[in-house]
Motif scaffolding. Structure first.
Motif, PDB file in Angstrom:
ATOM      1  N   PHE A 125      24.219  13.270 -42.173  1.00  0.00           N
ATOM      2  CA  PHE A 125      23.960  12.173 -43.122  1.00  0.00           C
ATOM      3  C   PHE A 125      24.750  12.339 -44.423  1.00  0.00           C
ATOM      4  N   ASP A 126      24.547  13.477 -45.071  1.00  0.00           N
ATOM      5  CA  ASP A 126      25.342  13.740 -46.270  1.00  0.00           C
ATOM      6  C   ASP A 126      26.588  14.486 -45.812  1.00  0.00           C
ATOM      7  N   ASP A 127      27.583  13.735 -45.376  1.00  0.00           N
ATOM      8  CA  ASP A 127      28.760  14.371 -44.780  1.00  0.00           C
ATOM      9  C   ASP A 127      29.585  15.101 -45.844  1.00  0.00           C
ATOM     10  N   ILE A 128      30.122  16.270 -45.445  1.00  0.00           N
ATOM     11  CA  ILE A 128      30.909  17.044 -46.418  1.00  0.00           C
ATOM     12  C   ILE A 128      32.173  16.295 -46.854  1.00  0.00           C
ATOM     13  N   THR A 129      32.653  15.368 -46.027  1.00  0.00           N
ATOM     14  CA  THR A 129      33.830  14.572 -46.429  1.00  0.00           C
ATOM     15  C   THR A 129      33.410  13.370 -47.283  1.00  0.00           C
ATOM     16  N   MET A 130      32.119  13.218 -47.462  1.00  0.00           N
ATOM     17  CA  MET A 130      31.531  12.160 -48.301  1.00  0.00           C
ATOM     18  C   MET A 130      31.972  10.750 -47.853  1.00  0.00           C
ATOM     19  N   THR A 131      31.837  10.499 -46.559  1.00  0.00           N
ATOM     20  CA  THR A 131      32.291   9.205 -46.031  1.00  0.00           C
ATOM     21  C   THR A 131      31.212   8.492 -45.206  1.00  0.00           C
ATOM     22  N   SER A 132      29.996   9.032 -45.168  1.00  0.00           N
ATOM     23  CA  SER A 132      28.975   8.457 -44.277  1.00  0.00           C
ATOM     24  C   SER A 132      28.349   7.196 -44.876  1.00  0.00           C
ATOM     25  N   THR A 133      27.591   6.491 -44.047  1.00  0.00           N
ATOM     26  CA  THR A 133      26.778   5.353 -44.478  1.00  0.00           C
ATOM     27  C   THR A 133      25.921   5.732 -45.679  1.00  0.00           C
ATOM     28  N   GLU A 134      25.301   6.898 -45.564  1.00  0.00           N
ATOM     29  CA  GLU A 134      24.368   7.318 -46.613  1.00  0.00           C
ATOM     30  C   GLU A 134      25.111   7.736 -47.888  1.00  0.00           C
ATOM     31  N   ASN A 172      27.693   6.319 -48.875  1.00  0.00           N
ATOM     32  CA  ASN A 172      28.039   5.014 -49.428  1.00  0.00           C
ATOM     33  C   ASN A 172      26.818   4.348 -50.106  1.00  0.00           C
ATOM     34  N   LEU A 173      25.645   4.619 -49.558  1.00  0.00           N
ATOM     35  CA  LEU A 173      24.407   4.095 -50.159  1.00  0.00           C
ATOM     36  C   LEU A 173      24.183   4.679 -51.550  1.00  0.00           C
ATOM     37  N   PHE A 174      24.530   5.969 -51.705  1.00  0.00           N
ATOM     38  CA  PHE A 174      24.233   6.658 -52.965  1.00  0.00           C
ATOM     39  C   PHE A 174      25.369   6.583 -53.997  1.00  0.00           C
ATOM     40  N   GLY A 175      26.406   5.783 -53.702  1.00  0.00           N
ATOM     41  CA  GLY A 175      27.413   5.539 -54.734  1.00  0.00           C
ATOM     42  C   GLY A 175      26.766   4.844 -55.930  1.00  0.00           C
ATOM     43  N   ASP A 176      27.566   4.525 -56.920  1.00  0.00           N
ATOM     44  CA  ASP A 176      27.011   3.786 -58.064  1.00  0.00           C
ATOM     45  C   ASP A 176      27.916   2.598 -58.380  1.00  0.00           C
ATOM     46  N   LYS A 177      27.707   2.019 -59.536  1.00  0.00           N
ATOM     47  CA  LYS A 177      28.446   0.816 -59.909  1.00  0.00           C
ATOM     48  C   LYS A 177      29.968   0.984 -59.731  1.00  0.00           C
ATOM     49  N   TYR A 178      30.469   2.162 -60.091  1.00  0.00           N
ATOM     50  CA  TYR A 178      31.925   2.358 -60.101  1.00  0.00           C
ATOM     51  C   TYR A 178      32.442   3.265 -58.984  1.00  0.00           C
ATOM     52  N   ASN A 179      31.550   4.030 -58.379  1.00  0.00           N
ATOM     53  CA  ASN A 179      31.963   4.963 -57.318  1.00  0.00           C
ATOM     54  C   ASN A 179      31.349   4.524 -55.993  1.00  0.00           C
ATOM     55  N   ASP A 180      32.188   4.458 -54.965  1.00  0.00           N
ATOM     56  CA  ASP A 180      31.695   3.965 -53.677  1.00  0.00           C
ATOM     57  C   ASP A 180      30.805   4.977 -52.949  1.00  0.00           C
ATOM     58  N   TYR A 181      31.040   6.250 -53.194  1.00  0.00           N
ATOM     59  CA  TYR A 181      30.346   7.288 -52.427  1.00  0.00           C
ATOM     60  C   TYR A 181      29.791   8.382 -53.336  1.00  0.00           C
ATOM     61  N   ALA A 182      28.733   9.023 -52.873  1.00  0.00           N
ATOM     62  CA  ALA A 182      28.230  10.218 -53.570  1.00  0.00           C
ATOM     63  C   ALA A 182      27.485  11.103 -52.580  1.00  0.00           C
ATOM     64  N   HIS A 183      27.362  12.358 -52.933  1.00  0.00           N
ATOM     65  CA  HIS A 183      26.515  13.272 -52.143  1.00  0.00           C
ATOM     66  C   HIS A 183      25.069  13.121 -52.607  1.00  0.00           C
ATOM     67  N   PHE A 184      24.168  13.610 -51.773  1.00  0.00           N
ATOM     68  CA  PHE A 184      22.756  13.537 -52.178  1.00  0.00           C
ATOM     69  C   PHE A 184      21.974  14.775 -51.748  1.00  0.00           C
ATOM     70  N   THR A 185      22.687  15.797 -51.272  1.00  0.00           N
ATOM     71  CA  THR A 185      22.023  17.075 -50.990  1.00  0.00           C
ATOM     72  C   THR A 185      22.818  18.193 -51.670  1.00  0.00           C
ATOM     73  N   LYS A 186      22.075  19.236 -51.970  1.00  0.00           N
ATOM     74  CA  LYS A 186      22.703  20.390 -52.614  1.00  0.00           C
ATOM     75  C   LYS A 186      23.723  21.018 -51.657  1.00  0.00           C
ATOM     76  N   TYR A 187      23.307  21.138 -50.385  1.00  0.00           N
ATOM     77  CA  TYR A 187      24.173  21.803 -49.405  1.00  0.00           C
ATOM     78  C   TYR A 187      25.537  21.121 -49.316  1.00  0.00           C
ATOM     79  N   SER A 188      25.520  19.790 -49.138  1.00  0.00           N
ATOM     80  CA  SER A 188      26.807  19.103 -48.920  1.00  0.00           C
ATOM     81  C   SER A 188      27.603  18.968 -50.208  1.00  0.00           C
ATOM     82  N   THR A 189      26.925  18.970 -51.351  1.00  0.00           N
ATOM     83  CA  THR A 189      27.674  18.973 -52.607  1.00  0.00           C
ATOM     84  C   THR A 189      28.429  20.298 -52.726  1.00  0.00           C
ATOM     85  N   CYS A 190      27.748  21.381 -52.386  1.00  0.00           N
ATOM     86  CA  CYS A 190      28.386  22.704 -52.473  1.00  0.00           C
ATOM     87  C   CYS A 190      29.527  22.852 -51.473  1.00  0.00           C
ATOM     88  N   HIS A 191      29.420  22.192 -50.336  1.00  0.00           N
ATOM     89  CA  HIS A 191      30.438  22.343 -49.289  1.00  0.00           C
ATOM     90  C   HIS A 191      31.379  21.144 -49.234  1.00  0.00           C
TER      91      HIS A 191
END
Ligand code: DHB
Length: 424
Positions: A296-305, A307-326
């Motif tokens: 879900f929280d893909d390390i390449t930061m390209t998943s559906t999820e 994309n859900l957690f992006g913000d007004k200006y950024n299309d994508y974001a991480h949402f777990t500590k593990y995948s942010t670190c990796h």
């Protein structure tokens, strides 16, 4: 929001004891993949048509999703827009209850997958203050946003722990494929149908996330209906795994009782017509893995999820500590309070959230979009706080919804709704 009313009510008739003012309000959302969900009508939605046949008022709201842009090309539907819009629609029904048809004390939401997640989320977060600022921002009525009951098909929820749950379920299975059944007709999608194998890096992620799942499960203090603790040991086995097996075995038993032949299921032990044991790895291998690690929280930061957690200006974001670190994308993590607002698990035991009284949660036995552990944990926690939860994993059902309604003898969803409306 579309609102539909059975015509009989304007002819002064009642349906199944309901009238224009007493009929429950069925409120499905059409969200899939956390994309925008549009309003639906009875010719597009079997659930809406069935609800009307049963004498329900139907409220079908439009909901913003992750792919929306506004006029300035800024993102307009990132989290938490989807849940805020659903709540705004519920608030509208409460606000104008006096002049609208239906009983606003009997709102029943319904959704599938991301929509199932929203149905459940709205069910556990009634009137919570976290959402108020966002509701004000879109000009929603300052109103009650609680509901009576929630129907959730295969909810893609608890996203912060869904990666770990997925690796626990598909531990040791490293081939993955978007589609389980290869159909010649889908030639144009051939790339998405190809089986792939996880590389060493992904296998390492799988192992690490699988271990994280044990820590997560043991932190929850889960108990079964008899109060027995549900836990996992360092080999990822234990009473929690046995509980999940029992959910699958019940599913098998239901069809065995109807005379279905399950001898082809080598992972299942049937003895004297009873499903008595199962090999969990064999089961996972049979339904096959759909997603690589991390699911879900893909390390390449390209998943559906992502994309859900992006913000007004950024299309994508991480949402777990593990995948942010990796992260291989040098990605940022979404704001903590936004991640929280999308996860029902944070609210179940929060006294400031008003929970629906009734939940019906279905996760198809061969669903591979998310781990069955996710819906099981959700159901167990809801039961623990006293909600009335009807949870099952219907046999041979893939990732889908609204499959157990419409045909009269199979209309299990509305049989459940009619029962709880009369009871509650
Ligand atoms: C949906 C399915 C997924 O596999 C996912 O990761 C998110 C959403 C869906 O069907 O809504």
């Amino acid at each position: 929001m579309n609102i539909y009313v059975p015509k009989a009510y304007y002819d002064k008739k009642s349906i199944d004891g309901y009238t224009l003012k007493t009929a429950p309000i069925f409120m499905p959302n059409s969200v899939g993949g956390y994309c925008p969900g549009k309003t639906e009508n009875p010719s597009e939605s079997k659930a809406i048509l069935t609800a009307l046949r049963h004498g329900f008022i139907v409220a079908s709201p439009a909901i913003r999703g992750r792919t929306l842009k506004n006029r300035n090309k800024n993102n307009h539907g990132k989290a938490p827009a989807c849940i805020v819009d659903y709540k705004a629609a519920v608030g509208f029904l409460h606000k104008f209850a006096d002049i609208l048809p239906g009983d606003d004390n009997k709102i029943i939401t319904n959704g599938t997958s991301a929509g199932g997640a929203l149905s459940c989320l709205i069910g556990v977060t009634g009137n919570h203050l976290d959402y108020k600022e966002h509701l004000r921002e879109i000009g929603a009525a300052e109103e009650d946003d609680s509901i009576f009951a929630s129907s959730c098909y295969c909810p893609i929820t608890n996203l912060g722990n869904a990666d770990a749950a997925y690796e626990w379920q598909f531990d040791g299975i490293y081939d993955y494929c978007k589609s389980r059944i290869l159909t010649p007709k889908s030639d144009k999608n051939i790339n998405s149908l190809l089986k792939r194998t996880m590389n060493e890096e992904r296998i390492k992620i799988s192992k690490e996330e699988c271990a994280l799942f044990t820590t997560y499960i043991n932190s929850l203090n889960l108990k079964d209906e008899d109060g027995k603790p549900l836990t996992l040991d360092e080999n990822e086995n234990g009473t929690f795994k046995e509980y999940i097996k029992s959910v699958i075995l019940s599913s098998a038993q239901e069809v065995l009782d109807k005379g279905v032949d399950l001898t082809g299921k080598k992972w299942l032990d049937v003895c004297g017509g009873k499903a008595v044991a199962m090999d969990f790895y064999g089961y996972a291998k049979d339904i096959t893995r759909m997603k690589t690690a991390s699911a879900f929280d893909d390390i390449t930061m390209t998943s559906t999820e992502n994309n859900l957690f992006g913000d007004k200006y950024n299309d994508y974001a991480h949402f777990t500590k593990y995948s942010t670190c990796h992260s291989t994308a040098n990605g940022k993590t979404a704001q903590k309070k936004i991640i929280k607002m999308l996860n029902p698990m944070y609210y179940i035991e929060d006294e400031k959230a008003e929970s629906a009284k009734y939940f019906r949660i279905r996760h198809g036995e061969r669903d591979r979009d998310t781990s069955i552990a996710i819906s099981a944990i959700l159901s167990l926690k809801l039961k623990e706080i006293g909600c009335n939860v009807d949870y099952a994993a219907p046999w041979d059902i893939p990732h889908s919804g609204d499959y157990d309604l419409d045909e009269y003898d199979l209309d299990e969803l509305f049989a459940w709704i009619n029962k709880i409306v009369k009871e509650g």
